[in-house]
Design a protein around this motif. Structure first.
Motif, mmCIF file in Angstrom:
data_model
loop_
_atom_site.group_PDB
_atom_site.id
_atom_site.type_symbol
_atom_site.label_atom_id
_atom_site.label_comp_id
_atom_site.label_asym_id
_atom_site.label_seq_id
_atom_site.Cartn_x
_atom_site.Cartn_y
_atom_site.Cartn_z
ATOM 1 N N ASN A 137 0.824 -1.212 0.000
ATOM 2 C CA ASN A 137 0.000 0.000 0.000
ATOM 3 C C ASN A 137 0.855 1.258 0.000
ATOM 4 O OD1 ASN A 137 -2.378 -1.372 -0.093
ATOM 5 N ND2 ASN A 137 -2.658 -1.419 2.138
ATOM 6 N N VAL A 138 1.879 1.230 0.812
ATOM 7 C CA VAL A 138 2.763 2.417 0.877
ATOM 8 C C VAL A 138 3.480 2.605 -0.446
ATOM 9 C CG1 VAL A 138 4.817 3.377 1.971
ATOM 10 C CG2 VAL A 138 3.054 2.284 3.372
ATOM 11 N N ALA A 145 11.008 11.169 -7.126
ATOM 12 C CA ALA A 145 11.532 12.344 -6.417
ATOM 13 C C ALA A 145 12.837 12.827 -7.042
ATOM 14 C CB ALA A 145 11.728 12.007 -4.947
ATOM 15 N N GLY A 146 13.130 12.374 -8.233
ATOM 16 C CA GLY A 146 14.291 12.898 -8.929
ATOM 17 C C GLY A 146 15.584 12.217 -8.546
ATOM 18 N N SER A 147 16.649 12.792 -9.056
ATOM 19 C CA SER A 147 17.964 12.181 -8.890
ATOM 20 C C SER A 147 18.918 13.175 -8.257
ATOM 21 C CB SER A 147 18.497 11.738 -10.247
ATOM 22 O OG SER A 147 19.814 11.292 -10.128
ATOM 23 N N ASN A 160 -1.485 12.829 3.172
ATOM 24 C CA ASN A 160 -2.278 13.943 2.642
ATOM 25 C C ASN A 160 -1.913 15.284 3.279
ATOM 26 O OD1 ASN A 160 -3.316 13.463 5.117
ATOM 27 N ND2 ASN A 160 -5.399 12.976 4.433
ATOM 28 N N LYS A 161 -1.078 15.239 4.307
ATOM 29 C CA LYS A 161 -0.560 16.494 4.858
ATOM 30 C C LYS A 161 0.817 16.823 4.276
ATOM 31 C CE LYS A 161 -2.704 16.523 9.392
ATOM 32 N NZ LYS A 161 -2.394 16.472 10.819
ATOM 33 N N ASN A 162 1.147 16.101 3.288
ATOM 34 C CA ASN A 162 2.438 16.277 2.630
ATOM 35 C C ASN A 162 3.618 15.920 3.538
ATOM 36 O OD1 ASN A 162 3.642 16.855 0.181
ATOM 37 N ND2 ASN A 162 4.299 18.873 0.883
ATOM 38 N N GLU A 163 3.331 15.121 4.545
ATOM 39 C CA GLU A 163 4.427 14.663 5.406
ATOM 40 C C GLU A 163 5.065 13.423 4.773
ATOM 41 O OE1 GLU A 163 2.494 15.992 9.686
ATOM 42 O OE2 GLU A 163 2.164 13.965 8.898
ATOM 43 N N LEU A 164 6.371 13.382 4.872
ATOM 44 C CA LEU A 164 7.104 12.273 4.271
ATOM 45 C C LEU A 164 6.887 10.992 5.076
ATOM 46 C CD1 LEU A 164 9.181 11.587 2.004
ATOM 47 C CD2 LEU A 164 10.952 11.884 3.732
ATOM 48 N N GLN B 296 19.544 11.779 8.922
ATOM 49 C CA GLN B 296 18.824 10.644 9.493
ATOM 50 C C GLN B 296 17.506 10.511 8.754
ATOM 51 O OE1 GLN B 296 18.010 10.864 13.704
ATOM 52 N NE2 GLN B 296 18.177 8.661 13.880
ATOM 53 N N GLU B 297 17.395 9.448 8.012
ATOM 54 C CA GLU B 297 16.191 9.248 7.219
ATOM 55 C C GLU B 297 15.076 8.660 8.081
ATOM 56 O OE1 GLU B 297 16.706 7.932 3.039
ATOM 57 O OE2 GLU B 297 18.628 7.239 3.777
ATOM 58 N N LYS B 298 13.909 8.643 7.482
ATOM 59 C CA LYS B 298 12.806 7.972 8.156
ATOM 60 C C LYS B 298 13.180 6.513 8.393
ATOM 61 C CE LYS B 298 9.671 11.221 8.215
ATOM 62 N NZ LYS B 298 9.112 11.745 9.451
ATOM 63 N N GLN B 299 12.570 5.970 9.387
ATOM 64 C CA GLN B 299 12.836 4.564 9.631
ATOM 65 C C GLN B 299 12.457 3.748 8.402
ATOM 66 O OE1 GLN B 299 14.859 2.532 11.384
ATOM 67 N NE2 GLN B 299 14.094 3.759 13.080
#
Lengths: 184, 1171
Positions: A137-138, A145-147, A160-164, B296-299
């Motif tokens: 799903n993820v 996201a480019g190079s 949906n909050k644009n959080e990574l 530090q990336e996301k887990q």
């Protein structure tokens, strides 16, 4: 008498010359043998030769492993899709093959060197926990996201909050020319 | 060297072929990046040294030389790890897999430690000449340029000394071409992979990133970075390698050497900051600005097991993911230029020295015959050496020396000249620690061989000296060259202090007239380095190195002196034992000499003998203090004279007996320290410390003297460069000392230095309590170097804070709690164990997410229905929460005396385009005056009935805190906003200025305050300075930037009931043409809207027809009372005879969100119609 003396002197001289020459030859020969086989320099060079051969074989092993690693697509997107497809089939063995080989040569990582053990274990654990669907799903929401530089490519997943939520790092295997998953 | 040319073909051709096809494998910078850096080095050098420029004619040679150093096989020697003093070393487990390599190879090749470090490689003609290297890199030189060096095309030796020799001999092009090779090696030291032993075949993010910078594509920011920078000027090429390698090793990671498991303790982040999506680890750099060392990336999606423990990396594979690497490049490339320019400058200095040194040229002009004779001599001398047992029992150096942490080479015990006047060279065992690979405990055969050669040369030299002395009627020879002999060989010494007091040659001389200043004893001590023997000078020049000019001492040193503290008597002398033996001070004395004294005549008056039981344990301290002084540490012994008095300087002597010294050349002098103005000749005096300061001896590590402060605080104080320079006067140059702003006396109870760091605390965990706003830390206890846990203390750092200071310091327990005042953020904490004397462990990290008190927070513009039901469009703030009150009860005040039981008030302040400040108190319920132009006002209907914009948002904890009058009238209207229990708030917003048009770059932050006044009973609000009423005290702030346009997710209303009722009563149906009708009644609710703002709509059609979307009608309820009974007359649907209907219901909230449609069929009752 003079002749005899002269002959004796000549013989003596000849013997001396031959003896001297013999000493020179033996000494020079000894020196040659020592210099070629027993001197620190010779030992060093033999050592260097072995070192170089060993290094070459190590590199060859590295290169060969990378060459044989042909699982993946010609584009990052292709590889990611192949990975997702494998997960959907719950074929974690295949899915793990889309990851890059571990090339960390440090001693603490020796047992994982040129393997994918970490990913294989993680995928198996995820499958056992019934969480493959969550990963699918993820990943299905991943956007390019480019190079950052040639041979690298990234995907990311945001809510949906644009959080990574997740980063998927891809790397081109230059030996087999397929894109591999470096991490996610 | 011609006699060894034949060995150059030992590398098979196929090997070269292999490398030709794998040319990029272990390069550092790419070839063209080297060219670029070298070009920049030339520019920078020419700017700073206009009188000795690299001319345009030579420029290409330097650039090409730096490119060509990467010709096959040479690159294997381009690594230098200053921590373990090694070249490229690959662990056998990786390097020689037994399934691949033949068993014989595995068994015979000592893989792990064979390649020369670039530091040695740069100066090892022998090493460079031993293998024929294949030039495969295309030159950038034109054919005309190439012709000028074509006679050297077969040359493999591109060492530092060769570059100098070429220049001295007039071959400037070849000299510069060779110097280019050296610059290449210097540039490589700014590649962390090459100083952290990371072979990285083809996968170094740093190298891949830096490939972009070439002569054709320069880094446009480099010039800016070089502004106000100077070339780094050092005295020795080795120091250039050491400093630069340490800089890149200690300050930067390579891809595979992140974390202490890689064998390196540094770098560690000084603090961690979140920028955008990621946390970045930062190093503080006060000079050039702080820089990132990791991201530090996301887990990982698969949890922690996949990547590194903390998911730390140097580069994120996406656009903009190079922030760390670009920070690396900006620092390292700049250093590369500065050091490179310095090396060119050093080159020309060395050239000038060489020109005036006839031996230098002579040594290089040996004929073939001379070389052959020399080689033959080596052969002979080697055999003799073996026979005579110079290396007893081990005439062949084996590369596999297991379980060694240092290598001790037994040296010549005695070399006797044939003269009656014998030169006895009493040798101590010599430690060659730097050449040991600490990770594998194996000695590099090549490094070992180099040192062996050095030793051999020095032995020969010593022998020559001895013979020379003999031939010169026993006169000791003096040299004006500070050389390494005395540093490499520790000879003789002071028996009373357990070993050689530096480098001394004890000449057992029967002719006392032959040595000036000799004592009554026949044993005199003279300075080897004072020799003027030319042959000595030659060898010294070729073996000189930074690591050899300084060595750790093996005698007690004076390590710190304070002459005045808070009180005039607060003076002390600290001693340090840098050896691994306990040393007795029983026969020692400390002697003081005023700075004004011109002789030591009166020194007996200011002398103190040590106690008979005085001793110093290995690497430990001893404190001698003035009897009336007050210090943080107890003195081990006291004295009564003054170190300062009215003088501006003095000298303190540590003497190996109790006799007053007759002069400063006293042979029993172990050490001295001198400070301020000192008249007596022959001492090296350091700066006079002022009140509270001390002078402290520097630390020693890896061949260098370092400041003994800050990160080197626990390295001890064993820098003593007097060894080579001066035997008769101990104590050394003033440069061994530094001022310490706050003195730090250490006594025999202090822990030894250097010592191992404590172990890092394990199982570090954090829990959070939202009711008390506390974090609870827990970890397992750590051990100090000795295994003790009882003396440990701990520090906790907030890695997300801007300050690098610990937030909790020096706790001795393994659990501690912390009241926090920031919510809505991820906390990353680290804990460090600290031993008794302050040495810190590596950190252990843990993180916890502390949610804000509010959630689903939005700041946006939208059309909506206001609390009065008016349709408007405005800027809005809305947020949700899990329960009400959403702030912890009475955390700052307890009206009942018991926390958590007193209903009160809470206040929110929204700050506009700024981080919410942490104000201890609000001014009454308002933000402080200085903050009021930075807030967002919110519009609400208060308990007092006033609908208006307010500069803070006050909540009553319950309905009883909401009434008209007094403070109760200020909060939001409980009945209107809170009685439904919606767990959601929505307010119109505007800036303090009245602005309500916001852009996407605008944001808000929030601060939460709790009521602290005993209200309503209380009448004593505290008035603070400036007239501020301290009614509300800070609970926490939420620094999250809630950007404008970030609309919250709203929930649609839900219809909870819907009924239809047929009305037939005549008295009632008169309202609708006397026909029966259907009334509708339905109820909806909305979790995030006031139900009073919901709009109810209905629709219907006859059975068999379809729904007409245009026929939705608002269901306004209307009642009438007929004959005392209340009837509903609206909404209504007129009924036709015998007709069935379908009725639809829906509800709409203030944003127009619709509920699901409810459909109810209605069967017309014929009987009723008939009525």
């Amino acid at each position: 008498m003079d002749n005899i003396n002269s002959i004796k002197a000549k013989n003596k001289y000849r013997k001396f010359a031959l003896g001297f020459l013999g000493i020179i030859i033996v000494t020079a020969g000894g020196f040659f043998v020592w210099d070629k086989y027993f001197s620190p320099s010779a030992k060093y060079n033999r050592q260097l030769q072995r070192q170089s051969e060993a290094y070459m074989q190590w590199e060859e092993r590295h290169k060969q492993a990378m060459k044989e690693d042909t699982y993946g697509g010609k584009t990052p997107e292709e590889t990611l899709q192949m990975f997702i497809d494998a997960l959907k089939k719950e074929d974690v063995e295949l899915a793990s093959k889309y990851f890059m080989l571990d090339t960390n040569e440090q001693p603490y990582n020796a047992e994982n060197y040129l393997t994918r053990k970490k990913w294989e274990n993680a995928l198996m654990k995820t499958k056992d926990e019934g969480k493959l669907i969550e990963i699918i799903n993820v990943l299905s929401k991943a956007t390019p996201a480019g190079s950052v530089t040639e041979g690298y490519f990234g995907f990311e997943v945001r809510n949906n909050k644009n959080e990574l939520i997740a980063d998927i790092s891809m790397q081109l295997n230059k030996y087999s020319n397929v894109w591999k998953i470096e991490s996610m | 060297m011609e006699n060894r040319k034949h060995v150059k073909i030992l590398i098979p051709i196929f090997m070269l072929g292999f490398f030709i096809f794998n040319i990029n494998n272990v390069f550092a910078y790419s070839i063209e990046t080297h060219a670029y850096l070298t070009g920049e080095i030339i520019n920078f050098y020419n700017q700073n040294y206009p009188s000795q420029k690299i001319s345009d004619d030579l420029r290409d040679y330097l650039i090409d030389g730096s490119r060509r150093e990467d010709d096959p096989l040479r690159w294997m020697n381009h690594f230098y790890d200053p921590i373990y003093n090694r070249g490229l070393t690959i662990d056998p487990k990786i390097f020689t897999p037994k399934d691949i390599l033949s068993v014989s190879l595995v068994n015979t090749v000592n893989i792990g430690d064979e390649w020369l470090s670039s530091k040695l490689w740069a100066q090892d003609s022998g090493g460079q000449n031993k293998v024929k290297y294949s030039p495969i890199i295309a030159t950038i030189l034109s054919s005309i340029q190439s012709k000028k060096i074509q006679q050297y095309f077969s040359v493999s030796d591109f060492t530092w000394q060769e570059a100098i020799r070429y220049w001295v001999n007039g071959d400037k092009e070849m000299a510069i071409f060779t110097l280019g090779h050296i610059l290449h090696l210097i540039e490589d030291k700014t590649v962390p992979d090459h100083t952290r032993n990371d072979p990285h075949p083809g996968d170094s993010p740093y190298e891949l990133y830096t490939e972009q910078f070439t002569l054709n594509n320069p880094d446009n920011n480099l010039d800016e970075r070089l502004k106000n920078q100077q070339p780094i000027v050092l005295d020795d090429l080795n120091i250039y390698f050491d400093e630069l390698a340490e800089y890149s090793n200690n300050g930067f990671y390579s891809k595979d050497t992140i974390g202490i498991q890689s064998g390196y303790n540094m770098p560690e982040p000084d603090y961690i900051l979140k920028e955008g999506d990621y946390f970045y680890g930062y190093k503080i750099d006060n000079k050039n600005g702080d820089y990132k060392i990791f991201v530090q990336e996301k887990q990982s999606l698969f949890g922690k097991i996949i990547v590194s423990e903390n998911n730390i990396s140097l580069l994120i594979s996406k656009e903009g993911g190079d922030k760390v690497i670009s920070d690396y490049w900006s620092r390292l490339s700049t250093k590369s230029i500065q050091y490179g320019a310095g090396v060119i400058n050093l080159f020309f200095q060395e050239v000038e020295k060489a020109k005036s040194d006839p031996n230098f040229v002579k040594a290089q002009n040996k004929s073939f015959l001379a070389a052959a004779i020399s080689a033959f001599k080596n052969f002979i001398s080697s055999g003799i050496s073996t026979i005579s047992g110079i290396f007893p029992g081990n005439n062949q150096v084996q590369p596999n020396l297991q379980n060694l942490t240092s290598l001790t080479i037994p040296q010549v015990q005695q070399i006797n000249s044939q003269s009656q006047n014998q030169a006895q060279i009493q040798n101590q065992n010599q430690n060659i620690t730097p050449s040991i690979n600490q990770s594998t405990n194996q000695l590099s055969i090549s490094q070992f061989q180099l040192q062996l050669n050095n030793l051999q040369s020095q032995l020969n030299n010593l022998s020559n000296q001895a013979q020379s002395q003999s031939s010169q009627q026993n006169q000791p020879v003096f040299s004006n060259t500070a050389g390494p002999i005395s540093n490499i060989l520790t000879i003789g010494g002071l028996p009373a202090i357990g070993g050689g007091g530096g480098a001394r040659l004890n000449v057992n001389n029967t002719n006392t007239n032959s040595v000036s200043n000799s004592s009554a004893s026949n044993n005199t001590t003279e300075d080897l380095s004072q020799s003027t023997d030319n042959s000595t000078t030659t060898i010294l020049t070729t073996t000189s190195s930074a690591s050899q000019t300084i060595q750790s001492v093996n005698h007690i040193v004076i390590s710190e002196i304070q002459v005045e503290g808070d009180g005039a008597d607060d003076e002390f002398i600290e001693f340090y034992n840098p050896t691994n033996q306990t040393i007795s001070l029983a026969d020692f004395s400390i002697q003081y000499l005023s700075g004004k004294a011109t002789s030591t005549e009166k020194i007996g008056n200011t002398k103190k003998n040590f106690k008979n039981d005085a001793q110093i344990a290995p690497y430990s301290f001893y404190l001698l203090a003035q009897k009336d002084g007050i210090f943080s540490q107890n003195a081990d012994m006291i004295y009564s004279f003054s170190l300062s008095g009215n003088q501006n300087g003095a000298s303190v002597f540590l003497i190996g007996n109790s006799e007053p010294i007759s002069d400063i050349s006293d042979l029993d002098m172990v050490d001295y320290a001198s400070y301020g103005e000192v008249v007596i000749a022959g001492v090296s005096t350091s700066t006079m410390p002022v009140k509270g300061q001390s002078i402290e001896r520097k630390a020693y590590q890896n061949g260098n003297c370092l400041s003994a402060q800050n990160e080197n605080e626990f390295l001890g104080n064993s820098c003593d460069t007097d060894n080579a320079n001066d035997f008769s006067v101990k104590g050394g140059p003033a440069s061994d000392w530094e001022i310490r702003q706050n003195s730090n006396p250490q006594n025999s109870g202090n822990l030894p230095e250097p010592r191992n760091k404590p172990t890092a605390p394990q199982n570090f965990s954090i829990d959070y309590s939202s009711s008390t706003l506390e974090l609870f830390f827990n970890w397992q206890e750590a051990q100090d170097y000795s295994g003790s846990t009882s003396t440990m203390s701990y520090k906790i750092f907030d890695l997300g804070a801007s300050s690098s200071l610990p937030i909790i310091e020096a706790v001795s327990t393994t659990t501690v709690n912390l009241r926090i005042n920031e919510v809505g953020r991820d906390y990353i904490f680290s804990v460090k164990a600290v031993d008794k004397d302050g040495l810190e462990s590596n950190l252990t990290q843990a993180e916890i997410k502390v949610p804000s008190f509010i959630k689903n927070t939005g700041f946006y513009r939208a059309k909506h229905k206001n609390i009065y039901g008016e349709e408007i469009e405005s800027a809005l703030i809305d947020f949700s929460y899990d329960q009400y009150p959403f702030l912890p009860l009475d955390l700052v005040f307890t009206p009942s005396g018991i926390k958590g039981v007193g209903p009160n008030y809470k206040t929110l302040v929204f700050y506009f385009n700024t981080e919410a400040p942490k104000r201890k108190y609000l001014d009454n319920s308002m933000p402080l005056e200085e903050d009021r132009d930075k807030i967002l006002k919110v519009k609400y209907d208060s308990c007092g009935g006033s609908m208006s914009f307010y500069i803070s948002l006050i909540f009553p904890d319950d309905q009883y805190k909401c009434s008209y009058g007094g403070f109760d009238s200020s909060p939001i209207n409980y009945q209107k906003y809170l009685s439904e229990g919606d767990l959601h708030m929505l307010f119109e917003a505007e800036a303090a200025s009245g602005q309500a048009d916001f852009s996407q770059s605008d944001y808000m932050t929030v601060a939460f305050y709790g009521f602290r006044r005993h209200f309503p009973q209380g009448t004593d609000p505290k008035i603070l300075e400036g007239g501020v009423w301290s009614n509300f005290e800070l609970l926490a702030i939420d620094k999250t930037k809630y950007y404008f346009g970030n609309e919250s997710t709203h929930q649609a209303p839900v219809i909870v009931s819907a009924t239809t009722t047929l009305i037939t009563e005549e008295a009632v149906i008169s309202y609708h043409d006397n026909k029966p009708y259907l009334t509708l009644e339905f109820q909806a609710t909305d979790a995030d809207s006031l139900d009073s703002l919901l709009t109810y709509e209905f629709n219907y059609h006859k059975e068999g027809e379809v729904l007409d979307e245009n026929n939705w009608q608002v269901a306004n309820k209307s009642l009438v009372q007929v004959n005392g009974i209340v009837y509903q007359i609206e909404p209504h649907i007129p009924m036709e005879e015998s007709q069935n209907y379908v009725v639809y219901f829906r509800t709409k909230d203030e944003f127009g969100l619709m509920s699901e449609i409810i459909a109810l069929p209605f069967s017309n009752n014929l009987n009723l119609i008939q009525q």
